[in-house]
Design an enzyme around this catalytic site. Structure first.
Site, mmCIF file in Angstrom:
data_model
loop_
_atom_site.group_PDB
_atom_site.id
_atom_site.type_symbol
_atom_site.label_atom_id
_atom_site.label_comp_id
_atom_site.label_asym_id
_atom_site.label_seq_id
_atom_site.Cartn_x
_atom_site.Cartn_y
_atom_site.Cartn_z
ATOM 1 C CG HIS A 134 0.910 -2.032 -3.383
ATOM 2 N ND1 HIS A 134 1.559 -0.666 -4.068
ATOM 3 C CD2 HIS A 134 2.317 -2.539 -3.663
ATOM 4 C CE1 HIS A 134 2.598 -0.634 -4.448
ATOM 5 N NE2 HIS A 134 3.007 -1.906 -4.057
ATOM 6 C CD GLU A 135 2.838 -5.942 -1.790
ATOM 7 O OE1 GLU A 135 3.371 -6.830 -2.847
ATOM 8 O OE2 GLU A 135 3.583 -5.146 -1.390
ATOM 9 C CB CYS A 145 1.881 3.601 -10.653
ATOM 10 S SG CYS A 145 0.948 4.732 -11.448
ATOM 11 C CB CYS A 150 -1.415 5.385 -8.411
ATOM 12 S SG CYS A 150 -1.984 3.620 -9.119
ATOM 13 C CB CYS A 172 -2.787 1.179 -12.452
ATOM 14 S SG CYS A 172 -1.251 1.645 -12.340
HETATM 15 ZN ZN LIG Z 1 4.902 -2.874 -4.454
HETATM 16 ZN ZN LIG Z 2 -1.142 3.720 -11.277
#
Ligand SMILES: [Zn+2]
Ligand SMILES: [Zn+2]
Length: 187
Positions: A134-135, A145, A150, A172
């Protein structure tokens, strides 16, 4: 096409982290972003980011230092720390990243919350891997998102983290592909 000199995603562990956990993070990074990784302890300590009033560490300060110290061949750097992180407007954060920038950081400090002893390794590892991706996704210019499945979905607590998948949604994934191309990598 000549490959850019910056082509490695550096994972910078700090503290007493399980090697298996760090390896897992590296594997997930390559799976999602298709870049090679290298484990390198870029930061020796994060005491410079300590806030005595909050007894926590300011993640934005860590990001700045990380960017300044990043190895020349690194495209992105992800620090993995054990200390609890914050930004001024929130009680804590699981991590923070420079949007479209070089550095990102995650803390494992709160990711073991609500896990029974029995399930600790698997669920904990899943959470850490998801937050790492994520980061790093933010450093590739991905924003939050709306798709709750996601990996770029914003999570307020560990239940949200458990609920989301370990994948980028289709949208994404396309955004990531465009960004990687823009950076001079990929087909
Ligand atoms: Zn974030
Ligand atoms: Zn996404």
């Amino acid at each position: 096409m000549t490959e850019s000199a910056e082509h490695i995603i550096v994972v910078a562990p700090l503290g007493d982290l399980q090697p298996a956990l760090v390896d897992r993070i590296c594997k997930e990074i390559t799976r999602i972003f298709n870049f090679q990784t290298r484990i390198e302890p870029v930061l020796q300590d994060v005491s410079f980011a300590y806030d005595a009033n909050r007894d926590q560490y300011h993640s934005t300060t860590i990001l700045e230092k990380l960017a300044a110290l990043s190895p020349p061949d690194s495209l992105k750097v992800l620090a993995v720390v054990q200390v609890d992180l914050f930004i001024p407007i929130l009680t804590h954060v699981y991590g923070e990243a420079q949007l479209g920038g070089k550095s990102s950081v995650i803390s494992i400090s709160r990711l073991s919350e609500g896990i029974s002893k029995m399930g600790i390794d698997e669920t904990f590892g899943d959470r850490v891997a998801k937050e790492a991706i994520h980061e790093l996704g933010h450093t590739f210019n991905l924003r939050h998102c709306k798709d709750a499945n996601c990996i770029m979905h914003y999570c307020r607590n560990e239940h949200d983290v458990d609920r989301k998948s370990d994948q980028l949604c289709r949208y994404c994934r396309i955004m990531l592909g465009d960004e990687v191309k823009r950076l001079g990598h990929g087909a």
